[in-house]
Motif scaffolding. Sequence first.
Motif, PDB file in Angstrom:
ATOM      1  N   ASP A   6       0.788  -1.231   0.000  1.00 53.10           N
ATOM      2  CA  ASP A   6       0.000   0.000   0.000  1.00 53.10           C
ATOM      3  C   ASP A   6       0.821   1.283   0.000  1.00 53.10           C
ATOM      4  N   ALA A   7       1.625   1.477   1.018  1.00 59.38           N
ATOM      5  CA  ALA A   7       2.365   2.734   1.155  1.00 59.38           C
ATOM      6  C   ALA A   7       3.445   2.581   2.207  1.00 59.38           C
ATOM      7  N   ILE A   8       4.490   3.387   2.068  1.00 55.21           N
ATOM      8  CA  ILE A   8       5.538   3.479   3.080  1.00 55.21           C
ATOM      9  C   ILE A   8       5.620   4.924   3.543  1.00 55.21           C
ATOM     10  N   VAL A   9       5.644   5.101   4.855  1.00 57.33           N
ATOM     11  CA  VAL A   9       5.852   6.410   5.463  1.00 57.33           C
ATOM     12  C   VAL A   9       7.227   6.390   6.115  1.00 57.33           C
ATOM     13  N   PRO A  30      -0.377   1.262   5.750  1.00 59.30           N
ATOM     14  CA  PRO A  30       1.007   1.695   5.544  1.00 59.30           C
ATOM     15  C   PRO A  30       2.005   0.971   6.437  1.00 59.30           C
ATOM     16  N   VAL A  31       3.230   0.897   5.965  1.00 62.80           N
ATOM     17  CA  VAL A  31       4.379   0.540   6.788  1.00 62.80           C
ATOM     18  C   VAL A  31       5.090   1.846   7.140  1.00 62.80           C
ATOM     19  N   VAL A  32       5.335   2.062   8.423  1.00 60.43           N
ATOM     20  CA  VAL A  32       5.995   3.277   8.886  1.00 60.43           C
ATOM     21  C   VAL A  32       7.402   2.908   9.344  1.00 60.43           C
ATOM     22  N   ALA A  92      -1.337   0.700  12.464  1.00 62.86           N
ATOM     23  CA  ALA A  92      -0.374   0.748  11.367  1.00 62.86           C
ATOM     24  C   ALA A  92       0.838  -0.088  11.734  1.00 62.86           C
ATOM     25  N   ASP A  93       1.563  -0.535  10.730  1.00 60.69           N
ATOM     26  CA  ASP A  93       2.765  -1.353  10.930  1.00 60.69           C
ATOM     27  C   ASP A  93       3.958  -0.419  11.128  1.00 60.69           C
ATOM     28  N   ILE A  94       4.238  -0.085  12.394  1.00 60.49           N
ATOM     29  CA  ILE A  94       5.335   0.825  12.714  1.00 60.49           C
ATOM     30  C   ILE A  94       6.580   0.005  13.045  1.00 60.49           C
ATOM     31  N   VAL A 125       5.117   6.618  -1.440  1.00 58.61           N
ATOM     32  CA  VAL A 125       6.046   6.939  -0.354  1.00 58.61           C
ATOM     33  C   VAL A 125       5.728   8.340   0.156  1.00 58.61           C
ATOM     34  N   ILE A 126       5.654   8.466   1.487  1.00 58.25           N
ATOM     35  CA  ILE A 126       5.516   9.778   2.107  1.00 58.25           C
ATOM     36  C   ILE A 126       6.741  10.028   2.973  1.00 58.25           C
TER      37      ILE A 126
END
Length: 342
Positions: A6-9, A30-32, A92-94, A125-126
């Motif tokens: 989905d997304a990476i922060v 997201p994965v943070v 979220a997956d931190i 990506v953020i």
Amino acid sequence: MIDASDAIVIGAGQSGLAAAHALRQAGRFPVVLEAGQEPVGSWPSYYDSLTLFSPARYSSLPGMPFPGDPDRYPRRDEVVDYLRRYAKNLDADIRTGHRVSSIRRRDGRFTVQLEDGTELTTPVVIAASGAFGQPYRPQLPGLDTFTGTVLHSAEYREPSAFGGQRVVVVGAANTAVQVGYELAKVATVTLATRTPIKYAPQRPLGRDVHFWSIALGFDHLPIGHLLKNPPHTPVNDDGRYQRAVKAGKPDRRPMFTSVDGDAVTWPDGSREHVDTILLATGYRPALSYLDPAERGHRKGISTVHPGLGFVGLEWQRSFASATLRGVGRDARYVVRRLLRQR
């Protein structure tokens, strides 16, 4: 290669947590990635006495009000505790202890490489890694030859080690004045500034300045991207700082013209021994994992790569973009725009 789908922060401070919340609200998972050992960003590393200039009611991330008296001004450690609770409640997956070394984009997806060699791929990506990791140290004449102590405000914690010293604090914004005021209780302190210090009353007409900023719409105006050279930030003051500077504790002088050995020379030609020069000169975005040519953005949306966004940059969209009260609004905007690009 691991697919993060989905997304990476990048970053789990206030900006990264706000971005993760916005992604979850949009139905994404997201994965943070956080370089530090817990998801609180740089807050534990700020100086001990740091107090927010915004009341608790204006210092919250989306979905979780700041606890306690809404009109009080929270201290550093209260913010740390708040961010810990926020991260714990965020679905979220931190992943802490995960430092990003580089990002590459190919065939519509990003490859995010960690320092340990692990690679993750994602379409979004953020970058929310803040700025504390990159203190700005201006090129002041002779500073590199100074034989006393030079430190940035990022390295300052509390005043006891400076007792009896002659200290020059470089800067005219909130941190410079707050630290100079604190140090002046134990040392002889000068605020060296290029322009006179500007003060903003903390509670005009009996209401906190943030109330008026929001009521008048200034806080929400998306004009930060238009300000290539942001105006000088006034010092939020309940009166004590201006009184102290007028009393010379600390005093304020125009920027010194040179440094030689253990002395500075002031514009009037006088030369004075100094023990410590403290640079309260701000920060620059900590984006070492992106090439300089890839850091361009408009309102937090990359002008180089579709799917790349930024949250938490100073003046990114508004006056509040780099604050607790502003990152949530910017995060929602950035996530909405990025998902439209998919």
